[in-house]
Write a protein that holds these residues in place. Structure first.
Motif, PDB file in Angstrom:
ATOM      1  N   GLU A  59      31.147  94.878  18.512  1.00 14.48           N
ATOM      2  CA  GLU A  59      30.848  94.754  17.086  1.00 14.48           C
ATOM      3  C   GLU A  59      29.919  93.579  16.767  1.00 14.48           C
ATOM      4  O   GLU A  59      29.504  93.412  15.620  1.00 14.48           O
ATOM      5  N   ALA A  60      29.577  92.769  17.758  1.00 16.36           N
ATOM      6  CA  ALA A  60      28.777  91.570  17.519  1.00 16.36           C
ATOM      7  C   ALA A  60      27.360  91.743  18.070  1.00 16.36           C
ATOM      8  O   ALA A  60      27.077  92.645  18.864  1.00 16.36           O
ATOM      9  N   LYS A  61      26.481  90.860  17.648  1.00 17.26           N
ATOM     10  CA  LYS A  61      25.091  90.877  18.108  1.00 17.26           C
ATOM     11  C   LYS A  61      24.680  89.445  18.436  1.00 17.26           C
ATOM     12  O   LYS A  61      24.804  88.559  17.595  1.00 17.26           O
ATOM     13  N   PHE A  62      24.192  89.243  19.631  1.00 19.17           N
ATOM     14  CA  PHE A  62      23.736  87.926  20.019  1.00 19.17           C
ATOM     15  C   PHE A  62      22.364  87.642  19.427  1.00 19.17           C
ATOM     16  O   PHE A  62      21.458  88.474  19.488  1.00 19.17           O
ATOM     17  N   THR A  63      22.210  86.450  18.877  1.00 16.50           N
ATOM     18  CA  THR A  63      20.925  85.988  18.352  1.00 16.50           C
ATOM     19  C   THR A  63      20.499  84.747  19.136  1.00 16.50           C
ATOM     20  O   THR A  63      21.158  83.704  19.055  1.00 16.50           O
ATOM     21  N   PRO A  64      19.420  84.822  19.915  1.00 14.50           N
ATOM     22  CA  PRO A  64      18.948  83.617  20.604  1.00 14.50           C
ATOM     23  C   PRO A  64      18.555  82.558  19.580  1.00 14.50           C
ATOM     24  O   PRO A  64      17.877  82.859  18.593  1.00 14.50           O
ATOM     25  N   TYR A  65      18.969  81.330  19.814  1.00 15.78           N
ATOM     26  CA  TYR A  65      18.660  80.293  18.826  1.00 15.78           C
ATOM     27  C   TYR A  65      17.156  80.149  18.634  1.00 15.78           C
ATOM     28  O   TYR A  65      16.669  79.952  17.512  1.00 15.78           O
ATOM     29  N   LEU A  66      16.388  80.269  19.703  1.00 19.15           N
ATOM     30  CA  LEU A  66      14.943  80.091  19.593  1.00 19.15           C
ATOM     31  C   LEU A  66      14.257  81.243  18.864  1.00 19.15           C
ATOM     32  O   LEU A  66      13.051  81.167  18.591  1.00 19.15           O
ATOM     33  N   ASP A  99      14.702  93.766  25.623  1.00 20.11           N
ATOM     34  CA  ASP A  99      15.470  95.018  25.649  1.00 20.11           C
ATOM     35  C   ASP A  99      16.802  94.877  24.941  1.00 20.11           C
ATOM     36  O   ASP A  99      17.190  95.743  24.143  1.00 20.11           O
ATOM     37  N   ARG A 100      17.528  93.783  25.216  1.00 20.31           N
ATOM     38  CA  ARG A 100      18.896  93.631  24.704  1.00 20.31           C
ATOM     39  C   ARG A 100      18.944  93.057  23.294  1.00 20.31           C
ATOM     40  O   ARG A 100      19.795  93.443  22.498  1.00 20.31           O
ATOM     41  N   TRP A 101      18.088  92.113  23.018  1.00 24.67           N
ATOM     42  CA  TRP A 101      18.210  91.362  21.767  1.00 24.67           C
ATOM     43  C   TRP A 101      17.013  91.538  20.846  1.00 24.67           C
ATOM     44  O   TRP A 101      16.995  90.995  19.743  1.00 24.67           O
ATOM     45  N   VAL A 108      30.598  84.501  18.265  1.00 29.13           N
ATOM     46  CA  VAL A 108      29.174  84.766  18.389  1.00 29.13           C
ATOM     47  C   VAL A 108      28.528  84.400  17.056  1.00 29.13           C
ATOM     48  O   VAL A 108      28.770  85.047  16.043  1.00 29.13           O
ATOM     49  N   HIS A 109      27.736  83.352  17.054  1.00 28.46           N
ATOM     50  CA  HIS A 109      27.153  82.864  15.811  1.00 28.46           C
ATOM     51  C   HIS A 109      26.158  83.886  15.261  1.00 28.46           C
ATOM     52  O   HIS A 109      25.373  84.485  16.003  1.00 28.46           O
ATOM     53  N   THR A 110      26.189  84.076  13.951  1.00 30.28           N
ATOM     54  CA  THR A 110      25.315  85.061  13.317  1.00 30.28           C
ATOM     55  C   THR A 110      23.921  84.490  13.088  1.00 30.28           C
ATOM     56  O   THR A 110      23.697  83.271  13.126  1.00 30.28           O
ATOM     57  N   GLN A 111      22.993  85.385  12.808  1.00 25.35           N
ATOM     58  CA  GLN A 111      21.638  84.958  12.479  1.00 25.35           C
ATOM     59  C   GLN A 111      21.644  84.039  11.254  1.00 25.35           C
ATOM     60  O   GLN A 111      20.921  83.038  11.210  1.00 25.35           O
ATOM     61  N   GLN A 112      22.481  84.377  10.282  1.00 25.00           N
ATOM     62  CA  GLN A 112      22.555  83.560   9.067  1.00 25.00           C
ATOM     63  C   GLN A 112      23.090  82.159   9.379  1.00 25.00           C
ATOM     64  O   GLN A 112      22.581  81.159   8.863  1.00 25.00           O
TER      65      GLN A 112
END
Length: 415
Positions: free
Chosen positions: A216-223, A82-84, A183-187
């Motif tokens: 303004e940020a989006k969390f990206t799960p590392y997995l 739902d969130r990510w 918050v680390h980006t997907q890139q």
């Protein structure tokens, strides 16, 4: 209005200072009553109603035994979708752990041995140092860059150095990052996965602050990153819903790390509290409205803090955090001296500017020196409190900077 259609009051504005001082937790009992505690990562909020109800139902039923089942994993999987937008959390590749740091320790035991290197991005959460060194691993720092982001060139150089001559290493990733709130980006995470694969470095990710990501940020799960299949990560509702006293966490394995997680000793799953599992499950499954209200309140506090610093402490350098409720303040230009810290524990407060703010201003902050290289002259401030407390704390810090020390001590408990 929250995305779930409900408008809730700002949880950070519900409790007064006298009410908060009745608490018996570390935040409110480490210092005397004239100190405003803005240090350890506890929020000044009540429990979300669905969590309170779930715990009350369990207590009424006497449901206070040992934890069992996969309800927490199922709840987190639904929350992640739902969130990510992350559909890759396979509940079959999960295990409950006592809490996130103990989960980190257990994951490191699965993929490293005594004497192996554990790479961290300093400045970073102090227990990364103490827990890792206690288990006979060697901490290797790869500092963040000047904007508090992962320095990929430095990280590659570190990977190359520690894996030379067939050395084995683990990268302990903090995502979102504590203390900077980055918050680390997907890139960025994709680049990390590429480097880890190139040098044979295993990744263990502490993602305890994942629910606390601001507008303004989006969390990206590392997995969720391609190439992360050999990684292990640990998540929890602890920070998002203020459940540090209700111990629980979830370890999650990438598809290529499933066999590693399967070697986790069975007794580790006895460590979490059954009530903790119940509370964390209710958080992820039923408490999204409360979290939305909290995030709005934290965003307002983040903006207020920026304004207060400009008005009262203009020499302080501050990059607004994208996540967490922690502000990393560069106080070097204030020229405040203090004793050096002893160790890197959670209660390491009397060091550098934090010592001055505590001893003269009666504001407790976390000493930057405890966070490793890059921390000298900094403090970490927890802004998950009501706005009156936050405002008064910054005014007291200004008085310390002005070296007046003459603020009215009779007003210290008047909020």
């Amino acid at each position: 209005m929250s995305k779930y259609g409900t408008v809730l009051a700002n949880p950070l504005q519900e409790l007064t200072l006298p009410e908060l001082r009745k608490r018996t937790s570390m935040k409110w009992r480490t210092h005397s009553a004239d100190v405003l505690p803005l240090w350890v990562a506890e929020m000044d909020v009540r429990l979300a109603e669905p969590i309170h109800r779930a715990l009350n139902d369990a207590l009424t039923a006497g449901d206070t035994g040992y934890p069992a089942g996969i309800k927490l994993a199922e709840a987190l999987s639904g929350f992640a979708q739902d969130r990510w937008g992350w559909t890759g959390l396979d509940v079959k590749r999960t295990a409950i752990v006592p809490d996130v740091m103990m989960g980190v320790v257990e994951m490191l035991r699965l993929v490293s041995s005594d004497g192996d290197s554990v790479i961290v991005n300093s400045p970073v959460y102090p227990p990364f140092y103490s827990f890792v060194e206690h288990m006979s691993r060697v901490i290797v720092e790869s500092p963040l860059n000047s904007t508090n982001r992962i320095d990929l060139e430095a990280l590659e150089e570190t990977f190359q150095q520690v894996t030379a001559n067939s050395g084995r290493a683990v990268y302990l990733l903090c995502n979102p990052h504590n203390p900077t709130g980055t918050v680390h980006t997907q890139q960025e995470l994709s680049a990390v996965a590429t480097l880890a694969d190139r040098y044979g470095v295993r990744v263990v990710a502490d993602e305890i602050h994942a629910p606390i990501v601001l507008a303004e940020a989006k969390f990206t799960p590392y997995l969720s990153i391609p190439g992360s299949e050999s990684a292990l990560t640990i998540m929890s509702a602890s920070k998002g819903w203020n459940l540090a006293g209700l111990k629980a966490g979830l370890a999650i394995a990438g598809s290529a790390a499933a066999d590693d997680l399967a070697r986790l000793p069975e007794e580790v799953g006895h460590g979490p509290s059954h009530l903790g599992i119940i509370a964390h499950t209710a958080a992820f499954r039923e408490s999204g409205d409360w979290l939305d209200a909290l995030l709005a309140g934290l965003d307002a506090n983040r903006r207020l803090l920026g304004s207060l610093l400009v008005e009262h402490l203009p020499p302080v350098r501050f990059i607004p955090p994208q996540g967490t409720y922690l502000a990393w303040l560069d106080c070097r230009d204030l020229n405040l001296d203090g004793d050096e810290p002893e160790g890197r524990g959670l209660v390491t407060l009397s060091a550098g500017p934090s010592a001055a703010f505590l001893n003269k201003g009666r504001v407790a902050l976390s000493a930057g020196s405890a966070f490793g290289s890059g921390g000298d002259g900094h403090v970490r401030l927890n802004f998950a409190t009501n706005q009156d407390i936050l405002t008064t704390a910054i005014q007291r810090m200004e008085a310390v900077w002005n070296e007046s020390g003459r603020f009215d001590h009779t007003s210290l408990t008047s909020l």
